[in-house]
Design a protein around this motif. Structure first.
Motif, mmCIF file in Angstrom:
data_model
loop_
_atom_site.group_PDB
_atom_site.id
_atom_site.type_symbol
_atom_site.label_atom_id
_atom_site.label_comp_id
_atom_site.label_asym_id
_atom_site.label_seq_id
_atom_site.Cartn_x
_atom_site.Cartn_y
_atom_site.Cartn_z
ATOM 1 N N LYS A 115 7.339 8.521 7.839
ATOM 2 C CA LYS A 115 8.801 8.079 7.531
ATOM 3 C C LYS A 115 8.964 6.657 6.928
ATOM 4 O O LYS A 115 9.913 6.753 5.711
ATOM 5 C CB LYS A 115 9.680 7.778 8.766
ATOM 6 C CG LYS A 115 9.905 9.185 9.433
ATOM 7 C CD LYS A 115 10.728 8.796 10.868
ATOM 8 C CE LYS A 115 10.985 10.362 11.459
ATOM 9 N NZ LYS A 115 11.683 10.101 12.722
ATOM 10 N N ASN A 116 8.053 5.924 7.008
ATOM 11 C CA ASN A 116 8.308 4.541 6.070
ATOM 12 C C ASN A 116 7.679 5.022 4.764
ATOM 13 O O ASN A 116 8.418 4.276 3.775
ATOM 14 C CB ASN A 116 7.224 3.476 6.668
ATOM 15 C CG ASN A 116 7.975 2.900 8.233
ATOM 16 O OD1 ASN A 116 9.153 2.669 8.046
ATOM 17 N ND2 ASN A 116 7.039 2.467 8.983
ATOM 18 N N GLU A 117 6.708 5.626 4.473
ATOM 19 C CA GLU A 117 6.509 5.965 3.255
ATOM 20 C C GLU A 117 7.462 6.821 2.615
ATOM 21 O O GLU A 117 7.380 6.624 1.359
ATOM 22 C CB GLU A 117 5.254 6.870 3.408
ATOM 23 C CG GLU A 117 4.335 7.313 1.926
ATOM 24 C CD GLU A 117 3.073 8.358 2.276
ATOM 25 O OE1 GLU A 117 2.806 9.163 1.350
ATOM 26 O OE2 GLU A 117 2.432 8.069 3.288
ATOM 27 N N MET A 118 8.222 7.557 3.157
ATOM 28 C CA MET A 118 9.305 8.333 2.636
ATOM 29 C C MET A 118 10.435 7.370 2.042
ATOM 30 O O MET A 118 11.075 7.631 0.975
ATOM 31 C CB MET A 118 9.912 9.528 3.633
ATOM 32 C CG MET A 118 11.058 10.504 3.051
ATOM 33 S SD MET A 118 11.320 11.682 4.194
ATOM 34 C CE MET A 118 12.360 12.502 3.399
ATOM 35 N N ARG A 119 10.747 6.680 3.246
ATOM 36 C CA ARG A 119 11.646 5.613 2.666
ATOM 37 C C ARG A 119 11.499 4.736 1.513
ATOM 38 O O ARG A 119 12.206 4.409 0.660
ATOM 39 C CB ARG A 119 11.937 4.507 3.941
ATOM 40 C CG ARG A 119 12.833 5.082 4.937
ATOM 41 C CD ARG A 119 12.740 4.055 6.023
ATOM 42 N NE ARG A 119 13.402 4.612 7.366
ATOM 43 C CZ ARG A 119 12.577 4.728 8.462
ATOM 44 N NH1 ARG A 119 11.309 4.491 8.231
ATOM 45 N NH2 ARG A 119 13.167 5.376 9.307
ATOM 46 N N ASN A 120 10.089 4.398 1.159
ATOM 47 C CA ASN A 120 9.604 3.711 0.111
ATOM 48 C C ASN A 120 9.226 4.606 -1.208
ATOM 49 O O ASN A 120 8.844 3.960 -2.205
ATOM 50 C CB ASN A 120 8.539 2.755 0.606
ATOM 51 C CG ASN A 120 8.998 1.680 1.665
ATOM 52 O OD1 ASN A 120 10.031 1.200 1.512
ATOM 53 N ND2 ASN A 120 8.146 1.624 2.602
ATOM 54 N N ALA A 121 9.420 5.771 -1.006
ATOM 55 C CA ALA A 121 8.907 6.455 -2.023
ATOM 56 C C ALA A 121 9.937 6.380 -3.099
ATOM 57 O O ALA A 121 9.468 6.367 -4.357
ATOM 58 C CB ALA A 121 8.696 8.268 -1.511
ATOM 59 N N ASP A 122 11.213 6.909 -2.742
ATOM 60 C CA ASP A 122 12.136 6.523 -3.860
ATOM 61 C C ASP A 122 13.408 6.890 -3.176
ATOM 62 O O ASP A 122 13.723 6.988 -2.082
ATOM 63 C CB ASP A 122 12.015 7.703 -5.187
ATOM 64 C CG ASP A 122 12.421 9.292 -4.478
ATOM 65 O OD1 ASP A 122 11.710 10.070 -4.945
ATOM 66 O OD2 ASP A 122 13.002 9.485 -3.603
ATOM 67 N N GLU A 123 14.716 6.515 -3.772
ATOM 68 C CA GLU A 123 15.932 6.517 -3.236
ATOM 69 C C GLU A 123 16.419 7.681 -2.703
ATOM 70 O O GLU A 123 16.931 7.794 -1.733
ATOM 71 C CB GLU A 123 16.825 5.943 -4.270
ATOM 72 C CG GLU A 123 18.456 5.572 -4.057
ATOM 73 C CD GLU A 123 18.536 4.690 -2.864
ATOM 74 O OE1 GLU A 123 19.697 4.654 -2.219
ATOM 75 O OE2 GLU A 123 17.560 3.938 -2.604
ATOM 76 N N ARG A 124 16.173 8.826 -3.344
ATOM 77 C CA ARG A 124 16.734 10.014 -2.914
ATOM 78 C C ARG A 124 15.941 10.419 -1.744
ATOM 79 O O ARG A 124 16.477 11.000 -0.792
ATOM 80 C CB ARG A 124 16.389 11.299 -4.073
ATOM 81 C CG ARG A 124 17.191 12.625 -3.491
ATOM 82 C CD ARG A 124 16.891 13.551 -4.688
ATOM 83 N NE ARG A 124 17.642 14.753 -4.136
ATOM 84 C CZ ARG A 124 17.233 15.984 -4.810
ATOM 85 N NH1 ARG A 124 16.229 16.200 -5.941
ATOM 86 N NH2 ARG A 124 17.696 17.233 -4.233
#
Length: 158
Positions: A115-124
């Protein structure tokens, strides 16, 4: 199917490989002066020809307004002809089709690191995660079990 020769490929790892991959690629095809044929519900005169078609990793369906035959979407997931976003969807996910329930449930199974990786991947990606994590149970229930496109079975196709 991406059959690129990787014998001499330079790679700095997974991230480099992903930037050169066609993961979840959707192909949009158009035709002028002709018509595509539905592989799901072809005219009976073309059943034999359609049965010889083989899809590997991508599944073509008619796209556009119902009844039009000048557009086709070839997707890495199995769809039906003329796919559209479900009216029950609280917002689009990455594919913009009617599999929101399974994608939302999959997002909820992510580990905290994922989830942290997803949050930091990009805004969308962050917005999708936040919307999914805060979705009320009644919205999940609206996504579950909707039936569309039921029609009598054609005895010739059985």
């Amino acid at each position: 199917m991406n059959a690129t020769d990787t014998a001499n490929a330079r790679s700095d790892g997974r991230d480099d490989a992903l930037m050169q991959s066609l993961l979840s690629a959707h192909t949009i095809l158009g035709i002028e002066g002709g018509e595509f044929v539905s592989l799901l519900d072809p005219p009976s005169s073309l059943n034999r020809i359609v049965s010889d078609c083989h899809n590997i990793g991508t599944y073509p369906v008619l796209a556009g307004e119902a009844g039009q035959r000048d557009g086709m979407l070839s997707s890495p997931i199995i769809l039906y002809d003329y796919p559209q976003i479900a009216p029950e969807s609280p917002g689009d996910l990455f594919d913009g089709t009617e599999i929101d329930e399974i994608l939302a449930l999959r997002i909820l199974t992510l580990t905290e690191d994922e989830k942290n990786e997803m949050r930091n991947a990009d805004e969308r990606a962050r917005l999708i995660l936040e919307r999914t994590e805060t979705m009320p149970m009644e919205h999940f229930m609206k996504l579950h079990g909707v039936l569309r496109g039921l029609r009598p079975a054609d005895e010739e196709k059985q």
